[in-house]
Design a protein around this motif. Structure first.
Motif, mmCIF file in Angstrom:
data_model
loop_
_atom_site.group_PDB
_atom_site.id
_atom_site.type_symbol
_atom_site.label_atom_id
_atom_site.label_comp_id
_atom_site.label_asym_id
_atom_site.label_seq_id
_atom_site.Cartn_x
_atom_site.Cartn_y
_atom_site.Cartn_z
ATOM 1 N N UNK A 53 -67.327 -56.014 58.802
ATOM 2 C CA UNK A 53 -67.513 -54.701 58.173
ATOM 3 C C UNK A 53 -68.919 -54.144 58.375
ATOM 4 N N UNK A 54 -69.775 -54.919 59.019
ATOM 5 C CA UNK A 54 -71.165 -54.467 59.174
ATOM 6 C C UNK A 54 -71.576 -54.425 60.641
ATOM 7 N N UNK A 55 -72.409 -53.474 60.885
ATOM 8 C CA UNK A 55 -73.031 -53.285 62.171
ATOM 9 C C UNK A 55 -73.794 -54.555 62.589
ATOM 10 N N UNK A 56 -73.681 -54.927 63.838
ATOM 11 C CA UNK A 56 -74.340 -56.122 64.348
ATOM 12 C C UNK A 56 -75.862 -56.062 64.152
ATOM 13 N N UNK A 57 -76.424 -54.857 64.340
ATOM 14 C CA UNK A 57 -77.882 -54.689 64.185
ATOM 15 C C UNK A 57 -78.338 -55.076 62.786
ATOM 16 N N UNK A 58 -77.562 -54.661 61.789
ATOM 17 C CA UNK A 58 -77.891 -55.017 60.406
ATOM 18 C C UNK A 58 -77.825 -56.530 60.224
ATOM 19 N N UNK A 59 -76.726 -57.115 60.689
ATOM 20 C CA UNK A 59 -76.528 -58.554 60.482
ATOM 21 C C UNK A 59 -77.654 -59.372 61.105
ATOM 22 N N UNK A 60 -78.122 -58.916 62.261
ATOM 23 C CA UNK A 60 -79.192 -59.648 62.941
ATOM 24 C C UNK A 60 -80.503 -59.613 62.153
ATOM 25 N N UNK A 61 -80.630 -58.581 61.312
ATOM 26 C CA UNK A 61 -81.880 -58.470 60.546
ATOM 27 C C UNK A 61 -81.879 -59.320 59.277
ATOM 28 N N UNK A 62 -80.705 -59.882 58.966
ATOM 29 C CA UNK A 62 -80.630 -60.721 57.765
ATOM 30 C C UNK A 62 -81.081 -62.132 58.101
ATOM 31 N N UNK A 63 -82.395 -62.330 58.020
ATOM 32 C CA UNK A 63 -82.958 -63.640 58.315
ATOM 33 C C UNK A 63 -83.866 -64.041 57.151
ATOM 34 N N UNK A 64 -84.226 -65.298 57.101
ATOM 35 C CA UNK A 64 -85.043 -65.804 55.987
ATOM 36 C C UNK A 64 -86.332 -64.992 55.837
ATOM 37 N N UNK A 65 -86.567 -64.495 54.640
ATOM 38 C CA UNK A 65 -87.794 -63.746 54.358
ATOM 39 C C UNK A 65 -87.620 -62.240 54.383
ATOM 40 N N UNK A 66 -86.520 -61.739 54.955
ATOM 41 C CA UNK A 66 -86.296 -60.299 55.001
ATOM 42 C C UNK A 66 -86.028 -59.767 53.591
ATOM 43 N N UNK A 67 -86.402 -58.499 53.361
ATOM 44 C CA UNK A 67 -86.165 -57.867 52.062
ATOM 45 C C UNK A 67 -84.970 -56.926 52.178
ATOM 46 N N UNK A 68 -84.005 -57.091 51.277
ATOM 47 C CA UNK A 68 -82.770 -56.313 51.333
ATOM 48 C C UNK A 68 -82.476 -55.617 50.014
ATOM 49 N N UNK A 69 -81.722 -54.528 50.150
ATOM 50 C CA UNK A 69 -81.067 -53.934 48.989
ATOM 51 C C UNK A 69 -79.573 -54.098 49.235
ATOM 52 N N UNK A 70 -78.890 -54.682 48.285
ATOM 53 C CA UNK A 70 -77.489 -55.040 48.470
ATOM 54 C C UNK A 70 -76.655 -54.438 47.337
ATOM 55 N N UNK A 71 -75.561 -53.788 47.713
ATOM 56 C CA UNK A 71 -74.655 -53.231 46.710
ATOM 57 C C UNK A 71 -73.262 -53.814 46.910
ATOM 58 N N UNK A 72 -72.559 -54.028 45.810
ATOM 59 C CA UNK A 72 -71.197 -54.531 45.938
ATOM 60 C C UNK A 72 -70.599 -54.819 44.580
ATOM 61 N N UNK A 73 -69.406 -55.407 44.611
ATOM 62 C CA UNK A 73 -68.697 -55.703 43.364
ATOM 63 C C UNK A 73 -69.111 -57.081 42.854
ATOM 64 N N UNK A 74 -69.385 -57.162 41.559
ATOM 65 C CA UNK A 74 -69.739 -58.444 40.960
ATOM 66 C C UNK A 74 -68.459 -59.151 40.546
ATOM 67 N N UNK A 75 -68.201 -60.305 41.167
ATOM 68 C CA UNK A 75 -66.950 -61.025 40.894
ATOM 69 C C UNK A 75 -67.242 -62.486 40.558
ATOM 70 N N UNK A 76 -66.241 -63.134 40.002
ATOM 71 C CA UNK A 76 -66.364 -64.555 39.737
ATOM 72 C C UNK A 76 -66.505 -65.266 41.075
#
Lengths: 480, 480
Positions: A53-76
């Motif tokens: 569901x996510x662009x490859x460019x975004x996924x590649x930027x998710x590495x240790x130390x990166x700062x993110x803002x994340x939105x989604x549903x809070x589930x068990x």
């Protein structure tokens, strides 16, 4: 959408509601599970990403130390180790962290030495260990203010720059605006401080006590909590050139009241940490256990961290006079077997760290308050006892830490104080205002100083004082 | 018998029970009524003495400034001005105060100038005015810690001695252990700091902001509250060489969040003072009214002290951009009538105190937040707006005080920050660690600094900043 802290989210009941969090990536497992941390708590929130569901460019930027803002549903959470997780629908990358560069820093996900962490003191607070230490440090600070506030004390800010060097608690740093390249000397060959900012020689304070006494003689119960300084070339795991000290001072308190206050105060702030920092303390306890695994059994702590803190809260401190301590030491096994570097043979000797450790760690196995020390080894302002040779001083010794508190009942008698100062060559002009306190409505009063970093050492189980202050200052080191 | 504070006794229901209090004599009327104060509260306790029941020697020692321990029955007061009083059965004189010597001090019961009180800063806390000020100061300090604690902030101790002088917030004091008499210069004719304690040139900090940014990028929300220093030769009623500053720093906050935080924070701590210090505030309000009686009507405060504090708590701060402020000022009466010392004619001018006062005291008549300042007149670390010429800075201006807060959203983009530093000649080596924060998971973040003494000035209605800190440090003055 307004973001919330990860601590708050982790304490929220999951009802598939939308949440937004910010934080730094601790790990990204299987291209699917982001562990995100924002410093509000030791724990990470698990953010589950459907990678298609996510662009490859975004996924590649998710590495240790990166700062993110994340939105989604809070589930068990279905996984182990957490009760809730976020099913991510939106990711914004605040800032990346190049894995090649991260590798060279303490942010890289492997074990680093405490020395290496110190070299990157600007980043080390992002590690679990230092995040935990600094949250405990902050909680202890608040506990101190709360304790005194609840007990009718006024917080008093002692001056940091002082024109007095009479207290003699240690070597001082000079404070100046003179240009060292062209210092003008007067006729006597001395530096002309008239040209300096304050018109006289000034130093960084070694203690706010004398000024706190002035305030106690007006407000009754006061305390300082501020930075103090020692220009001593001590490269040990127990000394800093800049450290924070807590100094209560109470009019009409004698030495017994002072001991009661110190014991109650320490128990109260340690209890606050137990009540408010259990997650961080449990982590630090685990860290210590792991660290001690490599040590021989006899060097390991007898109690785990939390048990040790509970012990302090639940048990009376042992109170003995210096004279009793000397008797115990003189007759002790290590003294008789000549195991002490400084053998104890007569009354009057200054106690060394080895003696303090014996009393606290071997003999009594609990915090100890030593009091009524020989006048000769203590400061001029301590009240002389009727015996003429001891003063109403007290030190509190802690297992593994040594001296954590030093205090006394103060000499309130003008004549006795004056003759003491004269004997020590302290000019009256230097401390005219301090003498005034004995001229106008003098009274019994007492106080003590607690080295805050030593308390943090004790509460966190760390071994080096440089690891419990954000940016340590020591000889040859004022980085950051 | 255990003594209790006078504050506690005054709040106790009188049932003829025995109480013991300690304190200093404020007055001794008609050889019968001792007004005793111990600093726990502004109010004195009335101690009624039947003089025929006491030794003449004791009675003679009961003079203004003497310290006493008094025991007796707590009863309903027959006199006016107090609800309870002590029928004294026992008096112990802790310390006398020779009336002839007292006469020469500020302890003598008459009106003294604030200048004279400053010369005896060790005694002035015993006066009603300074007791009240210092209790309010203490309460505000606690309110600050409590506010941040309740809002998920970690208290962070910024280093006081710093090896960096890059921030440029003002002139710095040097910290050294070198002997000024024999400073060794190196081949280039420069002072050889390798010999100094830290092996490099060090100064007293002007702000903990840069270090707080490092901590915010790990712990999320942090604040400092500690001493900061300016070696500026400013002999004004608004400047100190040593003062306390509060500096929150929050990861993921933009300038709007920052303004919201600052406004909420200030209102909260002022509300705390209103809720907890009403007795002292009422006294200070009265003091101010009396002081202003001698002034012409136009120079008097429009609101009484407590009304003014309530106004701040209850009303929104006015938020306008620098550009809007310039428009208002350009078209203002004093500008058109050439009454400003620095006339406003074009965008980009730095605002002077006269302009700030006009905006706050004449135009808006409320606290004002100015934001989006020209980049040229603000610090290098402030975030550049899309217009390329303004930065996300904010200042909060208070009536009668001027700037009480200065803050900004920080420049989080590595390339923009680097080019800004280059343009200003700040070497990258100097701030390598600060740049690192932009390399590893950078993010929007913001913070501000609040000059604590200016807040105390505002809350107490005092006119000179030297009167709201225990021992002021100013050019040519580091006494006590």
């Amino acid at each position: 959408m307004k973001s919330v802290s990860i601590k708050a989210v982790l304490a929220t009941a999951p009802e598939s509601q939308q949440v937004t969090v910010n934080g730094w990536v601790k790990s990204f497992r299987n291209d699917r599970f982001i562990a995100l941390n924002d410093g509000s708590t030791l724990k990470n929130i698990q953010c589950v990403v459907e990678s298609n569901q996510f662009n490859e460019t975004i996924l590649q930027q998710i590495t240790v130390g990166a700062a993110l803002k994340v939105t989604g549903a809070l589930v068990e959470s279905q996984g182990r180790g957490q009760t809730v997780e976020i099913q991510v629908t939106d990711i914004f990358v605040h800032g990346t962290a190049d894995p090649e560069e991260v590798k060279l820093t303490i942010l890289s996900p492997k074990k680093h030495s405490l020395e290496f962490l110190r070299e990157q003191a600007h980043l080390r607070v992002r590690t679990n260990t230092f995040g935990a230490i600094m949250r405990v440090r902050s909680a202890l600070s608040f506990a101190i203010h709360q304790y005194f506030n609840q007990n009718g004390f006024q917080y008093f800010h002692a001056p940091i720059i002082t024109g007095s060097d009479a207290e003699g608690a240690g070597e001082m740093f000079k404070v100046t605006t003179l240009d060292a390249k062209k210092t003008s000397l007067n006729e006597a060959g001395e530096v002309d401080y008239k040209e300096d900012f304050f018109g006289k020689e000034t130093n960084l304070t070694v203690s706010g006590q004398l000024e706190a006494e002035a305030y106690a003689m007006g407000l009754g119960k006061v305390y300082t909590f501020g930075p103090t300084f020692r220009a001593e070339n001590s490269n040990t795991s127990r000394h800093l050139a800049e450290f924070w000290m807590v100094e209560p001072e109470v009019a009409f308190n004698d030495l017994n009241d002072n001991m009661d206050l110190a014991e109650d105060f320490i128990k109260s702030v340690v209890r606050y940490a137990l009540d408010n920092c259990m997650e961080d303390l449990a982590f630090l306890q685990e860290r210590l256990l792991n660290e001690e695994k490599s040590k021989p059994q006899v060097e390991r702590s007898e109690m785990a961290l939390i048990e040790k803190l509970r012990f302090v809260v639940d048990n009376d401190f042992k109170r003995i006079t210096y004279t009793e301590a000397i008797d115990i030491l003189r007759n002790s096994k290590p003294n008789k077997k000549k195991k002490f570097t400084y053998p104890i043979d007569e009354w009057g000797a200054d106690l060394q760290s080895e003696h303090e450790r014996f009393l606290v760690e071997k003999h009594f196995k609990c915090p100890v308050i030593l009091f009524d020390y020989p006048a000769k080894i203590k400061a001029f302002y301590m009240r002389l006892n009727e015996d003429g040779k001891t003063v109403r001083a007290m030190d509190i010794l802690f297992p593994g830490i040594g001296e954590i508190v030093g205090g006394s009942q103060r000499e309130e008698r003008l004549d006795v104080l004056k003759s003491k100062m004269e004997a020590l060559g302290i000019p009256e002009e230097e401390l005219w205002w301090y003498l005034d306190l004995r001229k106008f409505g003098t009274a019994v009063h007492s106080g003590f100083g607690l080295g805050f970093e030593r308390l943090v050492l004790f509460a966190t189980g760390m071994g080096n004082i440089r690891d419990v202050i954000p940016f340590p200052r020591t000889p040859q080191n004022a980085e950051f």
